[in-house]
Design an enzyme around this catalytic site. Structure first.
Site, mmCIF file in Angstrom:
data_model
loop_
_atom_site.group_PDB
_atom_site.id
_atom_site.type_symbol
_atom_site.label_atom_id
_atom_site.label_comp_id
_atom_site.label_asym_id
_atom_site.label_seq_id
_atom_site.Cartn_x
_atom_site.Cartn_y
_atom_site.Cartn_z
ATOM 1 N N ARG A 23 22.915 41.561 42.293
ATOM 2 C CA ARG A 23 22.834 40.125 41.577
ATOM 3 C C ARG A 23 24.142 39.348 41.876
ATOM 4 O O ARG A 23 24.141 38.232 41.536
ATOM 5 C CB ARG A 23 22.717 40.176 40.137
ATOM 6 C CG ARG A 23 20.978 41.005 39.833
ATOM 7 C CD ARG A 23 20.795 41.238 38.408
ATOM 8 N NE ARG A 23 22.043 42.160 38.078
ATOM 9 C CZ ARG A 23 22.398 42.243 36.790
ATOM 10 N NH1 ARG A 23 21.706 41.833 35.984
ATOM 11 N NH2 ARG A 23 23.435 43.325 36.572
ATOM 12 N N LYS A 72 50.923 29.679 30.139
ATOM 13 C CA LYS A 72 49.850 29.441 30.770
ATOM 14 C C LYS A 72 49.138 30.937 31.295
ATOM 15 O O LYS A 72 49.829 31.875 31.710
ATOM 16 C CB LYS A 72 50.029 28.933 32.134
ATOM 17 C CG LYS A 72 50.501 27.271 31.868
ATOM 18 C CD LYS A 72 50.939 26.689 33.055
ATOM 19 C CE LYS A 72 51.295 25.385 32.746
ATOM 20 N NZ LYS A 72 51.867 24.547 33.999
ATOM 21 N N HIS A 119 55.933 26.998 37.326
ATOM 22 C CA HIS A 119 54.707 27.480 37.613
ATOM 23 C C HIS A 119 54.402 26.212 38.972
ATOM 24 O O HIS A 119 54.439 25.116 38.798
ATOM 25 C CB HIS A 119 53.761 27.459 36.690
ATOM 26 C CG HIS A 119 52.410 27.901 37.375
ATOM 27 N ND1 HIS A 119 51.226 26.831 37.388
ATOM 28 C CD2 HIS A 119 51.963 29.039 37.651
ATOM 29 C CE1 HIS A 119 50.382 27.568 37.896
ATOM 30 N NE2 HIS A 119 50.472 28.866 38.226
ATOM 31 N N TYR A 132 43.257 27.159 34.127
ATOM 32 C CA TYR A 132 44.148 27.856 33.139
ATOM 33 C C TYR A 132 43.785 27.636 31.876
ATOM 34 O O TYR A 132 43.646 26.591 31.629
ATOM 35 C CB TYR A 132 45.573 27.422 33.804
ATOM 36 C CG TYR A 132 45.820 26.262 34.441
ATOM 37 C CD1 TYR A 132 46.812 25.493 33.739
ATOM 38 C CD2 TYR A 132 45.464 25.751 35.652
ATOM 39 C CE1 TYR A 132 47.357 24.338 34.210
ATOM 40 C CE2 TYR A 132 46.108 24.599 36.232
ATOM 41 C CZ TYR A 132 46.810 23.733 35.524
ATOM 42 O OH TYR A 132 47.046 22.597 36.090
#
Length: 195
Positions: A23, A72, A119, A132
């Site tokens: 599935r 984050k 980041h 995020y």
């Protein structure tokens, strides 16, 4: 879930357990109790973001004023990106160093970066969707960036995407105009390791 601390203190790679059958696949991409036990951090959710990027899009290196900063927890739900964490905390033993994690819709890995870390990510597939969880909400007056192509940081960005075409980084004007790490340090906008 497996947790692996990256070479930057406060940054983690998280590999979920995948349950796959005919599935499809099911996974838990975040569990507070396991996260706290492994990292020693508590992620207080204040905002959830979704970023959809075309191949070659380079976003970052972004960070927020500390305090409060913005932790984050990042994953790529469709496509693939190279996710990069940069230690921009003055006084840190790994200041100016970076580490990366390949995030895609097959492995379903995630990364966590604590407050005070920079980041960015680079879209490697024709389209990449990154989501995020953030510990604080967006505050335009407290948001900053460092140019992701800063040669002194020396991030090795990929040159070929999933399509086999050469990649030329596509940056926003804001990211193009962002200062280098040395300039940001001179401006006094970087967080400190102690904070």
């Amino acid at each position: 879930m497996e947790f692996r601390e990256l070479s930057i203190p406060g940054a983690w790679e998280i590999t979920p357990r995948l349950f796959t059958d005919k599935r499809g696949t099911f996974l838990e991409w975040f569990k507070q109790d396991q996260f706290e036990q492994a990292t020693g951090n508590k992620l207080d959710l204040a905002q959830a973001n979704c970023s959809i990027s075309a191949e070659g899009t380079l976003r970052g290196i972004h960070f927020a004023d500390v305090p409060p900063g913005q932790a984050k927890y990042v994953t790529c739900v469709s496509g693939a990106v190279l996710d990069v964490i940069v230690d921009i905390r003055t006084g840190s033993p790994t200041f100016g160093q970076w580490d990366s994690v390949y995030l895609d819709d097959m492995s379903r890995r995630a990364v966590f970066l604590d407050v005070g870390l920079g980041h960015g990510f680079f879209a490697l597939s024709e389209q990449a969707t990154v989501v995020y969880l953030c510990s604080s909400g967006y505050n335009p007056d407290a948001e900053h960036g460092i140019n992701p192509l800063d040669p002194d940081i020396g991030i090795t960005w990929p040159h070929i995407g999933h399509t086999g075409r050469p990649l030329t980084p596509v940056l926003s004007q804001k990211d193009q105009d962002a200062p280098s790490l040395a300039e940001a340090q001179r401006l006094g906008i970087l967080p400190t390791y102690q904070a």
